[in-house]
Design a protein around this motif. Structure first.
Motif, mmCIF file in Angstrom:
data_model
loop_
_atom_site.group_PDB
_atom_site.id
_atom_site.type_symbol
_atom_site.label_atom_id
_atom_site.label_comp_id
_atom_site.label_asym_id
_atom_site.label_seq_id
_atom_site.Cartn_x
_atom_site.Cartn_y
_atom_site.Cartn_z
ATOM 1 N N GLN A 1 -16.554 10.712 7.479
ATOM 2 C CA GLN A 1 -17.583 10.869 6.449
ATOM 3 C C GLN A 1 -17.067 10.625 5.032
ATOM 4 O O GLN A 1 -17.861 10.341 4.137
ATOM 5 N N GLU B 1 -23.697 11.070 5.675
ATOM 6 C CA GLU B 1 -24.320 12.062 6.547
ATOM 7 C C GLU B 1 -24.686 11.390 7.884
ATOM 8 O O GLU B 1 -25.840 11.322 8.262
ATOM 9 N N TRP B 2 -23.659 10.882 8.562
ATOM 10 C CA TRP B 2 -23.791 10.282 9.894
ATOM 11 C C TRP B 2 -24.937 9.281 9.950
ATOM 12 O O TRP B 2 -25.007 8.420 9.087
ATOM 13 N N TRP C 1 -34.297 21.341 7.037
ATOM 14 C CA TRP C 1 -33.820 22.631 7.512
ATOM 15 C C TRP C 1 -34.317 23.746 6.593
ATOM 16 O O TRP C 1 -34.187 23.661 5.364
ATOM 17 N N HIS D 1 -13.529 15.669 14.912
ATOM 18 C CA HIS D 1 -14.824 15.774 14.234
ATOM 19 C C HIS D 1 -15.593 14.470 14.496
ATOM 20 O O HIS D 1 -15.907 13.712 13.592
ATOM 21 N N TRP D 2 -15.791 14.178 15.801
ATOM 22 C CA TRP D 2 -16.770 13.208 16.304
ATOM 23 C C TRP D 2 -16.329 11.749 16.377
ATOM 24 O O TRP D 2 -17.072 10.916 16.902
ATOM 25 N N TRP E 1 -19.923 23.246 3.028
ATOM 26 C CA TRP E 1 -20.144 21.841 3.351
ATOM 27 C C TRP E 1 -21.038 21.282 2.272
ATOM 28 O O TRP E 1 -22.173 21.707 2.203
ATOM 29 N N PHE F 1 -24.957 16.473 0.536
ATOM 30 C CA PHE F 1 -24.552 17.872 0.754
ATOM 31 C C PHE F 1 -23.473 18.322 -0.221
ATOM 32 O O PHE F 1 -23.051 19.479 -0.205
ATOM 33 N N MET G 1 -28.294 25.755 22.768
ATOM 34 C CA MET G 1 -27.583 25.396 21.538
ATOM 35 C C MET G 1 -26.401 26.315 21.240
ATOM 36 O O MET G 1 -25.362 25.853 20.780
ATOM 37 N N TYR H 1 -26.323 26.483 9.236
ATOM 38 C CA TYR H 1 -27.195 25.755 8.306
ATOM 39 C C TYR H 1 -28.601 26.320 8.219
ATOM 40 O O TYR H 1 -29.181 26.387 7.150
ATOM 41 N N GLU I 1 -18.521 25.851 7.984
ATOM 42 C CA GLU I 1 -19.427 24.975 7.235
ATOM 43 C C GLU I 1 -20.678 25.754 6.914
ATOM 44 O O GLU I 1 -21.164 26.528 7.736
ATOM 45 N N ASN J 1 -15.010 20.176 16.483
ATOM 46 C CA ASN J 1 -16.123 20.546 15.633
ATOM 47 C C ASN J 1 -17.438 20.365 16.383
ATOM 48 O O ASN J 1 -17.781 19.244 16.770
ATOM 49 N N GLU J 2 -18.147 21.464 16.598
ATOM 50 C CA GLU J 2 -19.531 21.430 17.088
ATOM 51 C C GLU J 2 -19.745 20.622 18.367
ATOM 52 O O GLU J 2 -20.418 19.591 18.352
HETATM 53 C C1 PNW Z 1 -22.645 19.375 10.796
HETATM 54 N N1 PNW Z 1 -28.112 20.628 13.997
HETATM 55 O O1 PNW Z 1 -23.547 18.687 11.613
HETATM 56 C C2 PNW Z 1 -21.379 18.559 10.820
HETATM 57 O O2 PNW Z 1 -20.245 19.281 11.211
HETATM 58 C C3 PNW Z 1 -21.116 17.804 9.550
HETATM 59 O O3 PNW Z 1 -20.271 16.710 9.815
HETATM 60 C C4 PNW Z 1 -22.437 17.383 8.937
HETATM 61 O O4 PNW Z 1 -22.287 16.512 7.851
HETATM 62 C C5 PNW Z 1 -23.129 18.673 8.496
HETATM 63 O O5 PNW Z 1 -23.255 19.578 9.575
HETATM 64 C C6 PNW Z 1 -24.513 18.441 7.885
HETATM 65 O O6 PNW Z 1 -25.384 17.903 8.818
HETATM 66 C C7 PNW Z 1 -24.676 19.249 12.144
HETATM 67 O O7 PNW Z 1 -29.017 19.810 14.302
HETATM 68 C C8 PNW Z 1 -25.647 18.369 12.564
HETATM 69 O O8 PNW Z 1 -28.258 21.831 14.218
HETATM 70 C C9 PNW Z 1 -26.778 18.829 13.191
HETATM 71 C C10 PNW Z 1 -26.957 20.179 13.370
HETATM 72 C C11 PNW Z 1 -25.982 21.082 12.951
HETATM 73 C C12 PNW Z 1 -24.852 20.596 12.332
#
Ligand code: PNW
Length: 460
Positions: free
Chosen positions: A21, A407-408, A325, A122-123, A400, A416, A246, A294, A352, A166-167
Motif C-alpha cells: 500500500q 486502499e487496495w 463504515w 499483509h496480503w 491506520w 485513511f 467474521m 473499524y 489498526e 494480517n486479517e
Molecule cells: C484493513 N472489512 O482492511 C487492512 O488491514 C488495511 O490494509 C486496509 O487498508 C484497512 O483495513 C482499511 O480498509 C480491512 O470489510 C478491509 O471488515 C475490510 C474490512 C476490514 C479491514
C-alpha cells in the motif's frame, strides 16, 4: 468527560501501514511479482486503474517517513515485509537486497526511538506461490514457515513484536469468496480451505519462532462486533452466523482449538471435515492478540444474501465514512471487553483503527482540516480508555494509517492517512488529526480530558 483518561506509562502509541500500500517499486532490486502486482495489472480490478507501482514511494522515501513519525512523537510503527522482496519466487533463493531494505528501515526506526512492529504477511503473496495454488495448497504452511525463519533470523535481534498474518478473514473473504481482492476468486469451496491453510501457516510460523525467536509473537484479526437488528429469532441467528464467520472463525481455532459450529451451517457441503491434528498446529500459544477495529454491523436475516443469509441494517442517525463504515466507537470497547470475556486475559494491541474521509484539498496552504477524522480519533481513544478501565490488558494502539495510501481495490481515492499525500508530488502534509494525535501521544492520552483540539481546527 466524566472519568479521567488513563493509559499505562509504557503504552505503545503509533501508526500502521503495509508494504504494497505504501512502498512502490514492487519489483526493484530483484523482488518478484506478488498477487497484487498481478491483480493491479488486470484491467478493472482496482478503481481508476490505480496500482502500487509508485504508491507513497516509501521504498525510496523511508528515511523522510521515519523523520515524520519522529516529528509527530510516535512511539511505535507497524509495517509489513513484502515476502516477494525476500524470496522472489516465494521459496528457494533469498534476495539480499530485499532483506537490506528492511534492515535500513528497522535501524532508522530504532535510531529515532520508534519501536518496530513487523507483520510477515499483509496480503501480498508471491505470484510464484499463487501459481502453485497459493493459500489453497496445504504446502503453504511450510513455505510460510521457511520465509518466517529467514526473517526472524535476520531481524529478531532488533524486532520485539512480530505478527504472523494480517486479517485472515479479509484474505479469504476478499480473495477467495467474493473475489474483490487478489487473487480474485469467488468460490465457496475454496474459502474454508484458504482460511484453514492461513491458520496452519500461522501456527507453523509460531512454532519456528518458539525455536529461534526471543521476543513476542501474535496474530492480527479484524473484529467487527455484530448486533441483532431486532430480537426476532431469525435476526438473532443471523447475527450469530455473522459473528461466527467474521470473528470467531479465526479466534476460536487459535484459542479454543475448534471452529464454531455455525460454519458448517453457512458453508454446507463446502465445509470440510478437518483432521484433528491440524488444531494442535493452529492453537500455538501466543504472546499477544492484535485486533483491528473499524466498525460494527447491525444484522438482520436475509435469505437472498449468499452465503451468509445476513444483511446489514443502516443506522439513520449515524455518521458513515467514505468506505461506508458506521462510526461507532462503543464497538471498540465492546470488542476488547468481549475478547477478554470469551478468550481470557492476555496482552492486546489495537493494530489498526482509522477512518476514510474526503479531505478538502487545502494541503497547498500547509494545512488539511479533517474534523470528522479528529472526532473519530477522540471517540476511539476514549473507547480504549473505557476498555482498560474494564480490565482489558491493552498495551498499544496503531492508527491506520500514517499516510494516505493505496486502499487496495478502492485505489487512492479513499484516504485513511493522518498525513495527507499529494500523489503527484509525493509531498506529505500532516492533517489536523495528526496534530491532535501528536498531542494525545505526548500527554499519554491525558489531554483528552480537556476540550482538546478545537484550537488546532481553528488556527488555520
Ligand atoms: C484493513 N472489512 O482492511 C487492512 O488491514 C488495511 O490494509 C486496509 O487498508 C484497512 O483495513 C482499511 O480498509 C480491512 O470489510 C478491509 O471488515 C475490510 C474490512 C476490514 C479491514
Amino acid at each position: 468527560m466524566t472519568r479521567p483518561i488513563r493509559f499505562p506509562s509504557n503504552f505503545l502509541w503509533g501508526t500502521a501501514t503495509s508494504a504494497y500500500q505504501i512502498e512502490g517499486s514492487p519489483l526493484a532490486d530483484g523482488a518478484g511479482h506478488s498477487i497484487w502486482t498481478r491483480f493491479a495489472a488486470t484491467p478493472g480490478r482496482i478503481a481508476n486503474g490505480d496500482t502500487g507501482d509508485v504508491a507513497c514511494d516509501h521504498y525510496r522515501r523511508w528515511r523522510d517517513d521515519v523523520a515524520l513519525m519522529r516529528q509527530l512523537g510516535m512511539k511505535a510503527y507497524r509495517f509489513s515485509i513484502a515476502w516477494s522482496r525476500i524470496l522472489p519466487q516465494g521459496t528457494g533463493a533469498v534476495n539480499e537486497a530485499g532483506l537490506a531494505f528492511y534492515d535500513r528501515l528497522i535501524d532508522e526506526l530504532l535510531a529515532n526511538g520508534i519501536e518496530p512492529m513487523v507483520t510477515l504477511y499483509h496480503w501480498d503473496l508471491p505470484a510464484a506461490l499463487d501459481d502453485r495454488g497459493g493459500w489453497l495448497n496445504p504446502d503453504i504452511a511450510d513455505w510460510f514457515a521457511a520465509y518466517a525463519r529467514i526473517v526472524f533470523d535476520r531481524y529478531d535481534d532488533r524486532v520485539r513484536h512480530w505478527v504472523t498474518l494480517n486479517e485472515p478473514w479479509v484474505v479469504t473473504d476478499g480473495g477467495y469468496l467474493h473475489g474483490t481482492l487478489a487473487p480474485g476468486h469467488r468460490n465457496a469451496y475454496e474459502a474454508p480451505i484458504a482460511s484453514h491453510n492461513l491458520l496452519r501457516a500461522h501456527g507453523a510460523a509460531v512454532q519456528v519462532y518458539r525455536e529461534i525467536g526471543r521476543h513476542q509473537i501474535g496474530l492480527v484479526v479484524n473484529i467487527e462486533p455484530k448486533y441483532p437488528a431486532s430480537d426476532a429469532p431469525e435476526d438473532v441467528a443471523a447475527t450469530r452466523r455473522a459473528d461466527a464467520y467474521m470473528n470467531r472463525q479465526y479466534l476460536d481455532p487459535v484459542f479454543l482449538g475448534s471452529y464454531p459450529a455455525e460454519l458448517k451451517e453457512i458453508f454446507g457441503p463446502a465445509w470440510p471435515d478437518w483432521p484433528a491434528r491440524d488444531f494442535d498446529l493452529i492453537s500455538q500459544k501466543l504472546d499477544f492478540i492484535g485486533i483491528n477495529y473499524y466498525t460494527r454491523n447491525v444484522c438482520r436475516h436475509d435469505g437472498a444474501n449468499w452465503p451468509l443469509q445476513v444483511a446489514p441494517v443502516r443506522q439513520p442517525q449515524a455518521t458513515y465514512t467514505e468506505t461506508g463504515w458506521e462510526v461507532f466507537p462503543q464497538g471498540l470497547t465492546d470488542t476488547l471487553v468481549g475478547f477478554k470475556r470469551r478468550y481470557g486475559d492476555m496482552p492486546v494491541y489495537v493494530m489498526e483503527n482509522g477512518s476514510a474521509f474526503y479531505d478538502p484539498p487545502q494541503a497547498a496552504h500547509g494545512r488539511v482540516h479533517d474534523p470528522l477524522r479528529m472526532d473519530c480519533l477522540r471517540g476511539n481513544i476514549a473507547a480504549l480508555a473505557a476498555a482498560i478501565e474494564q480490565g482489558v490488558d491493552l498495551r498499544g494502539y496503531m492508527v491506520w494509517s500514517l499516510l494516505d495510501n493505496l486502499e487496495w481495490s478502492l485505489g487512492f481515492a479513499k484516504r485513511f492517512g493522518i498525513v495527507h499525500v499529494d500523489f503527484a508530488t509525493q509531498r506529505r502534509t500532516p492533517k489536523d488529526s495528526a496534530l491532535l494525535y501528536a498531542r494525545i501521544v505526548a500527554s499519554n492520552g491525558a489531554c483528552l480530558d480537556e476540550d482538546i483540539g478545537n484550537d488546532i481546527a481553528n488556527d488555520s
